[in-house]
Each structure stands twice: as structure tokens, then as C-alpha cells.
Design an enzyme around this catalytic site. Structure first.
Site, PDB file in Angstrom:
ATOM      1  N   ASP A  36      16.746  34.583  31.913  1.00 49.66           N
ATOM      2  CA  ASP A  36      16.884  33.351  30.968  1.00 49.66           C
ATOM      3  C   ASP A  36      16.395  33.758  29.569  1.00 49.66           C
ATOM      4  O   ASP A  36      15.780  34.914  29.406  1.00 49.66           O
ATOM      5  CB  ASP A  36      15.782  32.311  31.383  1.00 49.66           C
ATOM      6  CG  ASP A  36      16.043  30.955  30.901  1.00 49.66           C
ATOM      7  OD1 ASP A  36      16.405  30.735  29.622  1.00 49.66           O
ATOM      8  OD2 ASP A  36      16.507  30.252  31.788  1.00 49.66           O
ATOM      9  N   ASP A  62      20.182  37.075  27.560  1.00 46.36           N
ATOM     10  CA  ASP A  62      20.827  36.396  26.792  1.00 46.36           C
ATOM     11  C   ASP A  62      22.217  36.422  27.186  1.00 46.36           C
ATOM     12  O   ASP A  62      22.874  37.457  27.239  1.00 46.36           O
ATOM     13  CB  ASP A  62      20.872  36.760  25.455  1.00 46.36           C
ATOM     14  CG  ASP A  62      21.707  35.883  24.468  1.00 46.36           C
ATOM     15  OD1 ASP A  62      22.079  34.775  24.833  1.00 46.36           O
ATOM     16  OD2 ASP A  62      21.742  36.223  23.114  1.00 46.36           O
ATOM     17  N   TYR A 154      31.626  20.877  26.798  1.00 47.01           N
ATOM     18  CA  TYR A 154      30.901  20.799  27.861  1.00 47.01           C
ATOM     19  C   TYR A 154      31.818  20.704  29.087  1.00 47.01           C
ATOM     20  O   TYR A 154      31.789  21.459  30.105  1.00 47.01           O
ATOM     21  CB  TYR A 154      29.713  20.061  27.951  1.00 47.01           C
ATOM     22  CG  TYR A 154      28.643  20.082  29.223  1.00 47.01           C
ATOM     23  CD1 TYR A 154      27.962  20.954  29.339  1.00 47.01           C
ATOM     24  CD2 TYR A 154      28.966  19.145  30.415  1.00 47.01           C
ATOM     25  CE1 TYR A 154      26.749  21.247  30.426  1.00 47.01           C
ATOM     26  CE2 TYR A 154      28.132  19.233  31.551  1.00 47.01           C
ATOM     27  CZ  TYR A 154      27.254  20.537  31.632  1.00 47.01           C
ATOM     28  OH  TYR A 154      26.624  20.305  32.744  1.00 47.01           O
ATOM     29  N   LYS A 158      33.190  23.257  31.964  1.00 48.50           N
ATOM     30  CA  LYS A 158      32.947  23.118  33.533  1.00 48.50           C
ATOM     31  C   LYS A 158      33.966  22.950  34.252  1.00 48.50           C
ATOM     32  O   LYS A 158      34.087  23.268  35.187  1.00 48.50           O
ATOM     33  CB  LYS A 158      31.874  21.807  33.537  1.00 48.50           C
ATOM     34  CG  LYS A 158      30.406  22.022  33.065  1.00 48.50           C
ATOM     35  CD  LYS A 158      29.815  23.038  33.666  1.00 48.50           C
ATOM     36  CE  LYS A 158      28.382  23.196  32.930  1.00 48.50           C
ATOM     37  NZ  LYS A 158      27.479  24.334  33.731  1.00 48.50           N
ATOM     38  N   THR A 189      16.189  16.758  35.090  1.00 49.86           N
ATOM     39  CA  THR A 189      15.601  18.062  34.791  1.00 49.86           C
ATOM     40  C   THR A 189      14.732  17.643  33.493  1.00 49.86           C
ATOM     41  O   THR A 189      14.658  16.461  32.866  1.00 49.86           O
ATOM     42  CB  THR A 189      16.731  19.096  34.545  1.00 49.86           C
ATOM     43  OG1 THR A 189      17.383  18.416  33.311  1.00 49.86           O
ATOM     44  CG2 THR A 189      17.549  19.121  35.705  1.00 49.86           C
TER      45      THR A 189
END
Length: 261
Positions: A36, A62, A154, A158, A189
Site C-alpha cells: 500500500d 505506489d 471510477y 471499473k 469501509t
């Protein structure tokens, strides 16, 4: 996949669905390698897993940098060989924006991390998996993979990941590597909770439009990922599995022009 300290690599493992996946595999006895850009979160998760008696390590990676990903993959493969699983959970979110108003720099950033980052991580580890003749790759799609959304960049990314999943499944299947994706719906989350708290998401709308009338839990996505990586899913490759508490089905049902009395 068995236990015996086989290696699972989880990008985006510092929080959210990636963290849940790391915990699910660690608790099942796998050696988990988290990657991460969030060093604080990644070190926290790895430390908590080690304190609980699991084998876990964290690497700062990264996904926007091919060099960073290549260096990470080389180190993992040199130390442990090809992993039995790669969970591509690394990615960033987007708030609603109109096509005509969206900053193209935002589009480029989302594509670079969510799509290109998934691709370069898959290539970096997939080559070793194909050479070893086994492995499972799981990509993170979304319900926006199947439906239009005001999260323009996004959604485009996706949707593209579904096609990438199917292409890699077709290419790598003859080498013994399976590639699937999960498509989580509204998942509670840390990032989602932050958007709720800031007023950028309306939890009431999510709940009333989902067939099960609740959010998805990160652990529920992790359970599905674990299944797709397991021997129980040995004949499954090239699929994108929605995990959305029935949001896709319910919104289609409610939008239909005729409703029962």
C-alpha cells in the site's frame, strides 16, 4: 490452495476491503504480504496480524509507479517464489461529478491507479504464476462495472477491469492461473464511512435501495475473495461476482414502469 505458509499478496492492504482480505487469508494460515502507499495503515495491519500469531509483512508500494511495483514483485518472488494468490485491492474512489465538469487530471489519476496499477501488478506477479503453473488473481471491480454512475472516471475504470479480468483469464488459464473479479456494492469501509460523515453519501438511500436493506461488510467481500481463490472454485475463471446486498437487482426492479400493488 492449501495452507503450509503459501503466500498471498494483497495490494491496498492498509485499509478497507484489502485489509479484510489480508485478515481473512492470515487467519486461514497463509503468509500475507501487504502492499500500500499508506505506510501507517499497512504497518498497523501487519503488526496486528503478527501480534495475533500470523505471518504478515508490509511493503510500501505506489501502484502509480511501474518501478515501485516491479521492485516489490521482484523482492517477494525472490524471497518466496510465485505467490498462490494476488488480490488487487489497491485503488482510489471518486465523488460524483458531471462529465463536462470533471477535471481530466482526476480521470488520469484514477485510471493510472485503478486500472493501470492493477494491470502492472498482475503482469509482475502473473508471469511468475504462469511459470509456476498455478495461482489465482482477484481484481476489484464494482457495481459501477454493470451500471452507469456519476463517478465518471471510477465507472470507466471499473468497467475496464472486467474486460481485463476476462482477457487475463483466457490468456493465463492454459498456464494454470485463474483470474476472477469481485464487484462490491456499497461497502462500509473506513473510506465509505468518511464520505457518509462528510455528507457525500446518503446511507438511507443505500439501505432503501438494497434488497437486503443494509451495507455490505468488508469481511463479506473477503469471504467471497477467499472462495474464488480456493480449490472449491477450481473451475471458475473469468467471472466478475457482484457482492452488493442485492442492490443491482433491487434498483432494476424498482425502476421498472410497472410495480405490483
Amino acid at each position: 490452495m492449501g495452507k503450509n505458509q503459501e503466500v498471498i499478496v494483497v495490494t491496498g492492504g492498509a485499509s478497507g476491503i484489502g485489509e479484510a482480505c489480508a485478515r481473512r487469508f492470515a487467519h486461514a494460515g497463509y503468509r500475507v504480504v501487504l502492499a500500500d502507499v499508506n505506510s501507517d495503515g499497512g504497518n498497523r495491519v501487519a503488526s496486528e496480524l503478527r501480534d495475533a500469531g500470523h505471518d504478515a509483512q508490509f511493503h510500501h508500494v505506489d501502484l502509480a509507479s511501474e518501478e515501485s511495483v516491479a521492485r516489490f514483485a521482484s523482492q517477494v518472488i525472490e524471497e518466496s517464489g510465485a505467490p498462490v494468490g494476488l488480490i488487487n485491492a489497491g485503488g482510489i474512489l471518486q465523488n460524483a461529478v458531471r462529465v463536462l465538469d470533471m477535471d481530466l487530471a482526476e480521470f488520469d489519476r484514477l485510471f493510472q491507479i485503478n486500472v493501470r496499477g492493477t494491470l502492472i501488478a498482475s503482469r509482475a506477479f502473473g508471469a511468475a504464476m504462469c511459470e509456476a503453473g498455478h495461482g489465482s488473481v482477484i481484481n476489484l471491480c464494482s457495481m459501477t462495472t454493470f451500471r452507469s454512475s456519476a463517478q465518471v472516471a471510477y465507472t470507466v475504470g471499473k468497467s475496464g477491469l472486467k474486460a481485463l479480468t476476462e482477457t487475463m483469464a483466457a490468456e493465463w488459464g492454459p498456464r494454470g492461473v485463474r483470474v476472477n473479479a469481485v464487484a462490491p456494492g456499497y461497502t462500509l469501509t473506513q473510506a465509505m464511512q468518511a464520505r457518509i460523515d462528510s455528507g457525500q453519501r446518503d446511507p438511507a438511500l443505500v439501505i432503501e435501495r438494497s434488497a437486503l436493506r443494509r451495507f455490505v461488510k468488508p469481511s463479506e467481500v473477503a469471504d467471497a475473495v477467499f472462495f474464488l481463490c480456493s480449490s472449491e472454485a477450481a473451475a471458475i475463471t473469468g467471472v466478475t461476482l457482484p457482492i452488493d446486498c442485492g442492490w443491482l437487482a433491487s434498483t432494476a426492479y424498482l425502476a421498472f414502469a410497472s410495480q405490483p400493488d
